[in-house]
Design a protein around this motif. Structure first.
Motif, mmCIF file in Angstrom:
data_model
loop_
_atom_site.group_PDB
_atom_site.id
_atom_site.type_symbol
_atom_site.label_atom_id
_atom_site.label_comp_id
_atom_site.label_asym_id
_atom_site.label_seq_id
_atom_site.Cartn_x
_atom_site.Cartn_y
_atom_site.Cartn_z
ATOM 1 N N LEU B 43 0.825 -1.205 0.000
ATOM 2 C CA LEU B 43 0.000 0.000 0.000
ATOM 3 C C LEU B 43 0.856 1.250 0.000
ATOM 4 N N ALA B 44 1.958 1.227 0.743
ATOM 5 C CA ALA B 44 2.783 2.423 0.899
ATOM 6 C C ALA B 44 3.968 2.363 -0.047
ATOM 7 N N ALA B 45 4.448 3.554 -0.388
ATOM 8 C CA ALA B 45 5.706 3.602 -1.129
ATOM 9 C C ALA B 45 6.823 3.164 -0.193
ATOM 10 N N LYS B 54 14.748 6.842 5.092
ATOM 11 C CA LYS B 54 13.389 6.352 4.908
ATOM 12 C C LYS B 54 12.620 7.166 3.871
ATOM 13 N N TRP B 55 13.049 8.437 3.700
ATOM 14 C CA TRP B 55 12.282 9.310 2.786
ATOM 15 C C TRP B 55 12.564 9.024 1.322
ATOM 16 N N THR B 57 11.990 7.077 -1.218
ATOM 17 C CA THR B 57 11.113 5.972 -1.623
ATOM 18 C C THR B 57 11.078 5.842 -3.139
ATOM 19 N N GLY B 59 8.422 5.866 -4.798
ATOM 20 C CA GLY B 59 7.465 6.876 -5.261
ATOM 21 C C GLY B 59 8.152 8.205 -5.525
ATOM 22 N N LEU B 60 9.053 8.585 -4.627
ATOM 23 C CA LEU B 60 9.758 9.863 -4.778
ATOM 24 C C LEU B 60 10.657 9.830 -6.004
ATOM 25 N N THR B 63 8.622 10.177 -8.996
ATOM 26 C CA THR B 63 8.122 11.546 -9.126
ATOM 27 C C THR B 63 9.165 12.415 -9.831
ATOM 28 N N ASP B 193 1.064 6.571 -4.916
ATOM 29 C CA ASP B 193 1.700 6.941 -3.646
ATOM 30 C C ASP B 193 0.816 8.002 -3.006
ATOM 31 N N LEU B 194 0.269 7.688 -1.849
ATOM 32 C CA LEU B 194 -0.699 8.607 -1.236
ATOM 33 C C LEU B 194 -0.105 9.985 -0.968
ATOM 34 N N ASN B 195 1.221 10.043 -0.780
ATOM 35 C CA ASN B 195 1.829 11.356 -0.529
ATOM 36 C C ASN B 195 1.541 12.315 -1.676
ATOM 37 N N MET B 196 1.664 11.786 -2.888
ATOM 38 C CA MET B 196 1.444 12.635 -4.050
ATOM 39 C C MET B 196 -0.023 13.022 -4.192
ATOM 40 N N LEU B 198 -2.346 13.033 -1.986
ATOM 41 C CA LEU B 198 -2.766 13.883 -0.871
ATOM 42 C C LEU B 198 -2.222 15.298 -1.050
ATOM 43 N N ALA B 199 -0.974 15.382 -1.531
ATOM 44 C CA ALA B 199 -0.385 16.705 -1.755
ATOM 45 C C ALA B 199 -1.214 17.478 -2.769
#
Lengths: 169, 316
Positions: B43-45, B54-55, B57, B59-60, B63, B193-196, B198-199
């Protein structure tokens, strides 16, 4: 917060995505949207200008066409006039020539008649003179000779006529 | 009748070869050698480096790749911009013009609002579209780094939780992963990636408030907060409006995430079930969904922007 962690959400990554989007927007604004929209605007103007010019050109062409038609019309009219004038002139000249020729013919005829008359008169006068001469000569001969008899007389006339034929021609 | 059909079938080379090809591929799908591994559903990146930060990822990383692709394509289209466009310039111009016309049709033709909203919504569209499509490239979800299982204990736990919800295929996956090294994919679609998502949702909702305040001043907030003694009904509606506004964040982010993430899982599961052919059908579907989701995100944002700039007190 543990739920968020399990979904992979962290405030650092969230912030990085927000910043990323902002940067991307600014870059694309400068790099893509502005130039493309400017170009589209520019092209729109160019097309409008082009169409306007085409309109102008076509109206100018129509004007030129009308002018040409006018000039042609004028020329045709003038030609018509010139031709009519020429026809009139020619007729007048022909008339002139004809009348002068008539006149001359008349003159010539008159002169010829006069000549003929004069010639006739001269011939007549000449003939008369010759006849008179002949008469005188004949008379002299008649008077100079004794015309004894009929036979002698006839011979004499025949001689005379033969003589006349011989010398007269 | 049947004989005639058979005759036609044999004489039509394309039909015949196509059918044979389909049958061969389906038979090959049965051969264990070609079987796809059980899908790795996460589910998570995930962090790319086992002992790294950890940052960092997948997904990053993706991106950044998406950013690079978009910027390169833009540079390629614009660097040699001509009055008479080439093929690529034409495509880009068509897209930008299409978005510009769409923006104008919603926010008003030639209005200042269109000009203000345009960069936000078109960037959302482009970014989401490329993000959605990049996840469909081969190599996404299949190329990766193996991590030792201890590292991803929490993830395995999540996997088993998913197994209870997600059904058989996922359960198999979770069981198979127990005690084995875990493959962490190198790439992951930013939209998954929910971060994206959500951003973007936060940006969309925040900018909605921003444009609202810019257009209406402090009066904008009377949409949410009304004096309950003057307008009791209005005050209640205002609270609902506030809840709706906050739920927009969730609906925006989970709609995109859900569609793209589920799409990828569906592709993996289909590949797991029947190696060939079946995933192709869903691939086409995912292409369609990827476009629609980008458009939906963009259109909803645009609609909210325009709605926020209109005063709601006018009809009183």
């Amino acid at each position: 917060m543990e739920a968020l962690d399990k979904l992979g959400i962290s405030w650092q990554l969230l912030l990085s995505q927000i910043v990323n989007f902002g940067l991307l927007m600014v870059i694309l604004q400068q790099l893509l949207y502005k130039p493309v929209l400017n170009m589209l605007e520019q092209r729109k103007q160019r097309i409008a200008e082009g169409l306007e010019q085409a309109d102008k050109a076509s109206s100018a062409a129509a004007e030129a066409e009308a002018e040409k038609q006018g000039i042609l019309e004028e020329a045709r009219r003038e030609a018509q006039e010139v031709r009519a004038q020429a026809t009139r002139d020619a007729e007048r000249i022909a008339q002139d020539v004809r009348s002068r020729a008539d006149q001359e013919a008349q003159d010539i005829r008159m002169k010829a008649q006069a000549d003929a008359e004069a010639q006739t008169a001269a011939v007549m006068a000449d003939a008369r003179k010759q006849i008179a001469d002949l008469a005188i000569t004949a008379t002299e001969q008649i008077l100079g000779r004794e015309l004894a008899n009929q036979e002698e007389q006839e011979r004499f006339v025949a001689d005379y006529l033969a003589q006349q034929n011989g010398s007269g021609s | 009748m049947f004989k005639n059909l058979l005759q036609a079938f044999v004489s039509n080379a394309r039909l015949r070869n196509g059918t044979i090809g389909v049958i061969v591929l389906l038979v090959l799908s049965m051969v264990p050698f070609f079987n796809a591994p059980p899908p790795h559903v996460e589910l998570a990146a995930e962090a790319l480096l086992e002992h790294g930060p950890k940052w960092f990822t997948n997904g990053l990383l993706t991106t950044l790749i998406v950013d690079l692709i978009i910027i390169l394509l833009a540079v390629f289209a614009v660097s040699r911009m001509k009055e008479i466009p080439g093929a690529w310039q034409n495509i880009v111009e068509m897209m930008v013009e299409g978005m510009w016309n769409l923006t104008q049709s919603i926010a008003g033709h030639g209005s200042a609002n269109s000009r203000k909203f345009f960069p936000w919504v078109i960037t959302i569209f482009i970014f989401v579209l490329v993000s959605n499509y990049i996840g469909l490239l081969p190599g996404f979800g299949s190329i990766g780094i193996y991590h030792s299982p201890a590292e991803s204990h929490a993830q395995a736990e999540l996997g088993s939780q998913l197994a209870m919800v997600g059904g058989e295929a996922v359960a198999v996956a979770a069981a198979a992963e127990e005690g084995k090294p875990v493959l962490v994919p190198l790439f992951r679609s930013p939209s998954a990636d929910l971060n994206m998502t959500l951003a973007l949702a936060l940006i969309s909702v925040f900018m909605t408030q921003f444009f609202g305040v810019q257009a209406l001043g402090m009066r904008y907030f009377t949409k949410y907060f009304k004096n309950p003694f003057k307008d009791g009904m209005g005050a209640v509606v205002g609270i609902f409006e506030l809840i709706a506004e906050i739920s927009k964040i969730i609906s925006f982010s989970f709609r995109l995430f859900g569609n793209v993430f589920a799409g990828e899982v569906v592709l993996l599961v289909m590949a797991f079930l029947v190696t060939f052919l079946l995933p192709s059908i869903f691939y086409g579907l995912e292409l369609f969904i990827g476009f629609i989701q980008a458009l939906v995100f963009m259109l909803l944002t645009l609609a909210f922007f325009s709605m926020a700039t209109v005063s709601h007190d006018d009809h009183h």
